[in-house]
Motif scaffolding. Structure first.
Motif, PDB file in Angstrom:
ATOM      1  N   LEU A 183     -52.300  -6.073   1.596  1.00  0.00           N
ATOM      2  CA  LEU A 183     -51.962  -7.470   1.858  1.00  0.00           C
ATOM      3  C   LEU A 183     -50.513  -7.704   1.461  1.00  0.00           C
ATOM      4  O   LEU A 183     -50.046  -7.146   0.457  1.00  0.00           O
ATOM      5  CB  LEU A 183     -52.840  -8.405   1.014  1.00  0.00           C
ATOM      6  CG  LEU A 183     -54.354  -8.275   1.168  1.00  0.00           C
ATOM      7  CD1 LEU A 183     -55.064  -9.119   0.105  1.00  0.00           C
ATOM      8  CD2 LEU A 183     -54.792  -8.725   2.558  1.00  0.00           C
ATOM      9  N   VAL A 184     -49.810  -8.496   2.243  1.00  0.00           N
ATOM     10  CA  VAL A 184     -48.463  -8.921   1.858  1.00  0.00           C
ATOM     11  C   VAL A 184     -48.488 -10.435   1.729  1.00  0.00           C
ATOM     12  O   VAL A 184     -48.940 -11.132   2.645  1.00  0.00           O
ATOM     13  CB  VAL A 184     -47.392  -8.490   2.883  1.00  0.00           C
ATOM     14  CG1 VAL A 184     -45.998  -8.783   2.330  1.00  0.00           C
ATOM     15  CG2 VAL A 184     -47.533  -7.016   3.236  1.00  0.00           C
ATOM     16  N   ILE A 185     -48.020 -10.927   0.583  1.00  0.00           N
ATOM     17  CA  ILE A 185     -48.071 -12.372   0.317  1.00  0.00           C
ATOM     18  C   ILE A 185     -46.734 -12.864  -0.232  1.00  0.00           C
ATOM     19  O   ILE A 185     -46.033 -12.124  -0.934  1.00  0.00           O
ATOM     20  CB  ILE A 185     -49.211 -12.724  -0.680  1.00  0.00           C
ATOM     21  CG1 ILE A 185     -48.918 -12.223  -2.105  1.00  0.00           C
ATOM     22  CG2 ILE A 185     -50.548 -12.166  -0.205  1.00  0.00           C
ATOM     23  CD1 ILE A 185     -49.941 -12.685  -3.140  1.00  0.00           C
ATOM     24  N   PRO A 186     -46.378 -14.101   0.087  1.00  0.00           N
ATOM     25  CA  PRO A 186     -45.164 -14.659  -0.521  1.00  0.00           C
ATOM     26  C   PRO A 186     -45.435 -15.059  -1.960  1.00  0.00           C
ATOM     27  O   PRO A 186     -46.571 -15.395  -2.317  1.00  0.00           O
ATOM     28  CB  PRO A 186     -44.890 -15.912   0.333  1.00  0.00           C
ATOM     29  CG  PRO A 186     -46.227 -16.327   0.830  1.00  0.00           C
ATOM     30  CD  PRO A 186     -47.044 -15.059   0.986  1.00  0.00           C
ATOM     31  N   LYS A 187     -44.401 -15.024  -2.792  1.00  0.00           N
ATOM     32  CA  LYS A 187     -44.560 -15.480  -4.179  1.00  0.00           C
ATOM     33  C   LYS A 187     -44.714 -16.993  -4.228  1.00  0.00           C
ATOM     34  O   LYS A 187     -45.347 -17.518  -5.132  1.00  0.00           O
ATOM     35  CB  LYS A 187     -43.382 -15.012  -5.028  1.00  0.00           C
ATOM     36  CG  LYS A 187     -43.441 -13.523  -5.305  1.00  0.00           C
ATOM     37  CD  LYS A 187     -42.385 -13.066  -6.283  1.00  0.00           C
ATOM     38  CE  LYS A 187     -42.683 -11.630  -6.715  1.00  0.00           C
ATOM     39  NZ  LYS A 187     -41.639 -11.088  -7.597  1.00  0.00           N
ATOM     40  N   GLU A 188     -44.145 -17.663  -3.231  1.00  0.00           N
ATOM     41  CA  GLU A 188     -44.322 -19.105  -3.149  1.00  0.00           C
ATOM     42  C   GLU A 188     -45.739 -19.389  -2.647  1.00  0.00           C
ATOM     43  O   GLU A 188     -46.211 -18.744  -1.704  1.00  0.00           O
ATOM     44  CB  GLU A 188     -43.298 -19.688  -2.163  1.00  0.00           C
ATOM     45  CG  GLU A 188     -43.380 -21.189  -2.013  1.00  0.00           C
ATOM     46  CD  GLU A 188     -42.476 -21.730  -0.890  1.00  0.00           C
ATOM     47  OE1 GLU A 188     -42.568 -22.926  -0.598  1.00  0.00           O
ATOM     48  OE2 GLU A 188     -41.702 -20.947  -0.312  1.00  0.00           O
ATOM     49  N   HIS A 189     -46.405 -20.351  -3.273  1.00  0.00           N
ATOM     50  CA  HIS A 189     -47.753 -20.712  -2.818  1.00  0.00           C
ATOM     51  C   HIS A 189     -47.664 -21.546  -1.545  1.00  0.00           C
ATOM     52  O   HIS A 189     -47.378 -22.736  -1.585  1.00  0.00           O
ATOM     53  CB  HIS A 189     -48.519 -21.481  -3.900  1.00  0.00           C
ATOM     54  CG  HIS A 189     -49.902 -21.852  -3.461  1.00  0.00           C
ATOM     55  ND1 HIS A 189     -50.997 -21.026  -3.631  1.00  0.00           N
ATOM     56  CD2 HIS A 189     -50.366 -22.949  -2.813  1.00  0.00           C
ATOM     57  CE1 HIS A 189     -52.063 -21.620  -3.114  1.00  0.00           C
ATOM     58  NE2 HIS A 189     -51.707 -22.783  -2.620  1.00  0.00           N
ATOM     59  N   ILE A 190     -47.895 -20.875  -0.421  1.00  0.00           N
ATOM     60  CA  ILE A 190     -47.949 -21.550   0.886  1.00  0.00           C
ATOM     61  C   ILE A 190     -49.386 -21.383   1.343  1.00  0.00           C
ATOM     62  O   ILE A 190     -49.894 -20.255   1.377  1.00  0.00           O
ATOM     63  CB  ILE A 190     -46.985 -20.871   1.892  1.00  0.00           C
ATOM     64  CG1 ILE A 190     -45.532 -20.982   1.414  1.00  0.00           C
ATOM     65  CG2 ILE A 190     -47.148 -21.469   3.292  1.00  0.00           C
ATOM     66  CD1 ILE A 190     -44.543 -20.138   2.225  1.00  0.00           C
ATOM     67  N   GLU A 191     -50.058 -22.479   1.665  1.00  0.00           N
ATOM     68  CA  GLU A 191     -51.503 -22.391   1.923  1.00  0.00           C
ATOM     69  C   GLU A 191     -51.882 -21.567   3.142  1.00  0.00           C
ATOM     70  O   GLU A 191     -52.804 -20.762   3.092  1.00  0.00           O
ATOM     71  CB  GLU A 191     -52.091 -23.784   2.075  1.00  0.00           C
ATOM     72  CG  GLU A 191     -52.376 -24.416   0.737  1.00  0.00           C
ATOM     73  CD  GLU A 191     -53.529 -25.411   0.787  1.00  0.00           C
ATOM     74  OE1 GLU A 191     -54.132 -25.592   1.864  1.00  0.00           O
ATOM     75  OE2 GLU A 191     -53.806 -25.998  -0.262  1.00  0.00           O
ATOM     76  N   SER A 192     -51.200 -21.807   4.236  1.00  0.00           N
ATOM     77  CA  SER A 192     -51.599 -21.114   5.472  1.00  0.00           C
ATOM     78  C   SER A 192     -50.509 -21.302   6.522  1.00  0.00           C
ATOM     79  O   SER A 192     -49.514 -22.009   6.285  1.00  0.00           O
ATOM     80  CB  SER A 192     -52.919 -21.678   6.013  1.00  0.00           C
ATOM     81  OG  SER A 192     -52.693 -22.915   6.649  1.00  0.00           O
ATOM     82  N   VAL A 193     -50.723 -20.717   7.692  1.00  0.00           N
ATOM     83  CA  VAL A 193     -49.785 -20.884   8.807  1.00  0.00           C
ATOM     84  C   VAL A 193     -49.646 -22.366   9.172  1.00  0.00           C
ATOM     85  O   VAL A 193     -48.609 -22.802   9.671  1.00  0.00           O
ATOM     86  CB  VAL A 193     -50.251 -20.047  10.026  1.00  0.00           C
ATOM     87  CG1 VAL A 193     -49.405 -20.349  11.257  1.00  0.00           C
ATOM     88  CG2 VAL A 193     -50.199 -18.560   9.706  1.00  0.00           C
ATOM     89  N   ASN A 194     -50.665 -23.143   8.880  1.00  0.00           N
ATOM     90  CA  ASN A 194     -50.618 -24.578   9.206  1.00  0.00           C
ATOM     91  C   ASN A 194     -49.477 -25.312   8.519  1.00  0.00           C
ATOM     92  O   ASN A 194     -49.071 -26.378   8.982  1.00  0.00           O
ATOM     93  CB  ASN A 194     -51.934 -25.266   8.818  1.00  0.00           C
ATOM     94  CG  ASN A 194     -53.052 -24.939   9.778  1.00  0.00           C
ATOM     95  OD1 ASN A 194     -52.804 -24.507  10.892  1.00  0.00           O
ATOM     96  ND2 ASN A 194     -54.278 -25.145   9.345  1.00  0.00           N
TER      97      ASN A 194
ATOM     98  N   VAL B  81     -58.929 -16.959   1.023  1.00  0.00           N
ATOM     99  CA  VAL B  81     -57.982 -17.271  -0.054  1.00  0.00           C
ATOM    100  C   VAL B  81     -56.893 -18.157   0.550  1.00  0.00           C
ATOM    101  O   VAL B  81     -56.207 -17.756   1.500  1.00  0.00           O
ATOM    102  CB  VAL B  81     -57.355 -15.990  -0.659  1.00  0.00           C
ATOM    103  CG1 VAL B  81     -56.359 -16.357  -1.759  1.00  0.00           C
ATOM    104  CG2 VAL B  81     -58.432 -15.059  -1.212  1.00  0.00           C
ATOM    105  N   ASN B  82     -56.749 -19.357  -0.013  1.00  0.00           N
ATOM    106  CA  ASN B  82     -55.822 -20.332   0.568  1.00  0.00           C
ATOM    107  C   ASN B  82     -54.393 -20.168   0.055  1.00  0.00           C
ATOM    108  O   ASN B  82     -53.792 -21.105  -0.480  1.00  0.00           O
ATOM    109  CB  ASN B  82     -56.346 -21.754   0.333  1.00  0.00           C
ATOM    110  CG  ASN B  82     -57.606 -22.015   1.135  1.00  0.00           C
ATOM    111  OD1 ASN B  82     -57.777 -21.473   2.234  1.00  0.00           O
ATOM    112  ND2 ASN B  82     -58.493 -22.807   0.588  1.00  0.00           N
ATOM    113  N   HIS B  83     -53.901 -18.959   0.214  1.00  0.00           N
ATOM    114  CA  HIS B  83     -52.505 -18.606  -0.083  1.00  0.00           C
ATOM    115  C   HIS B  83     -52.162 -17.642   1.060  1.00  0.00           C
ATOM    116  O   HIS B  83     -52.779 -16.576   1.158  1.00  0.00           O
ATOM    117  CB  HIS B  83     -52.431 -17.951  -1.466  1.00  0.00           C
ATOM    118  CG  HIS B  83     -51.062 -17.539  -1.915  1.00  0.00           C
ATOM    119  ND1 HIS B  83     -50.550 -17.868  -3.166  1.00  0.00           N
ATOM    120  CD2 HIS B  83     -50.109 -16.800  -1.309  1.00  0.00           C
ATOM    121  CE1 HIS B  83     -49.328 -17.355  -3.295  1.00  0.00           C
ATOM    122  NE2 HIS B  83     -49.047 -16.683  -2.176  1.00  0.00           N
ATOM    123  N   ILE B  84     -51.232 -18.040   1.901  1.00  0.00           N
ATOM    124  CA  ILE B  84     -50.980 -17.277   3.136  1.00  0.00           C
ATOM    125  C   ILE B  84     -50.809 -15.786   2.843  1.00  0.00           C
ATOM    126  O   ILE B  84     -50.153 -15.401   1.872  1.00  0.00           O
ATOM    127  CB  ILE B  84     -49.759 -17.853   3.896  1.00  0.00           C
ATOM    128  CG1 ILE B  84     -49.675 -17.319   5.313  1.00  0.00           C
ATOM    129  CG2 ILE B  84     -48.468 -17.605   3.149  1.00  0.00           C
ATOM    130  CD1 ILE B  84     -48.619 -18.032   6.177  1.00  0.00           C
TER     131      ILE B  84
END
Ligand code: 5GP
Ligand code: ZN
Length: 114
Positions: free
Chosen positions: A40-51, A96-99
């Motif tokens: 998985l690759v995730i941003p350190k910033e909490h962004i919920e989703s593509v929305n 998981v609600n973190h993009i």
């Protein structure tokens, strides 16, 4: 975000099998592997989703794809092929609600997905 499992992984409060980190993103193996290679690759910033991707935060998406480009080569799945998956919302199967972007490879992946 306090009760976000991926924010906890970023802060090191939950251990992960990390394969890459920079100032903007981390990548780690999925705890529940669906293919021989599944990270998985995730941003350190909490962004919920593509929305909630917008003009201000969208550069992170291209950065994530640059990181994927590097990691698939390092893990040796670039030539044979792989799949990048983003699940969004309930119907998309987002749990998981973190993009996050799944990268799956190392076997022939069927299509269409379930
Ligand atoms: P989603 O279903 O939201 O698209 O994907 C979430 C993914 O995160 C799932 O594939 C799940 O196995 C993975 N995951 C959930 N909790 C953890 C964890 O604590 N550690 C790791 N490495 N992966 C996790
Ligand atoms: Zn988060």
């Amino acid at each position: 975000m306090e009760d976000c499992i991926f924010c906890k992984i970023i802060k090191g409060e939950i251990p992960s099998n990390k394969i890459y980190e920079d100032d903007k993103v981390i990548a780690f193996h999925d705890v529940n592997k669906e293919a021989p290679v599944h990270f998985l690759v995730i941003p350190k910033e909490h962004i919920e989703s593509v929305n909630v991707i917008n003009e201000k935060n969208s550069l992170i998406v291209s950065h994530i794809f640059l990181v994927i480009n590097k990691l698939v080569s390092e893990l040796g799945i670039d030539k044979q092929g792989y799949r990048i998956v983003n699940n969004t919302g309930e119907d998309g199967g987002q749990s998981v609600n973190h993009i996050h972007f799944h990268v799956l490879g190392g076997r022939n992946l069927t299509w269409p997905p379930g």
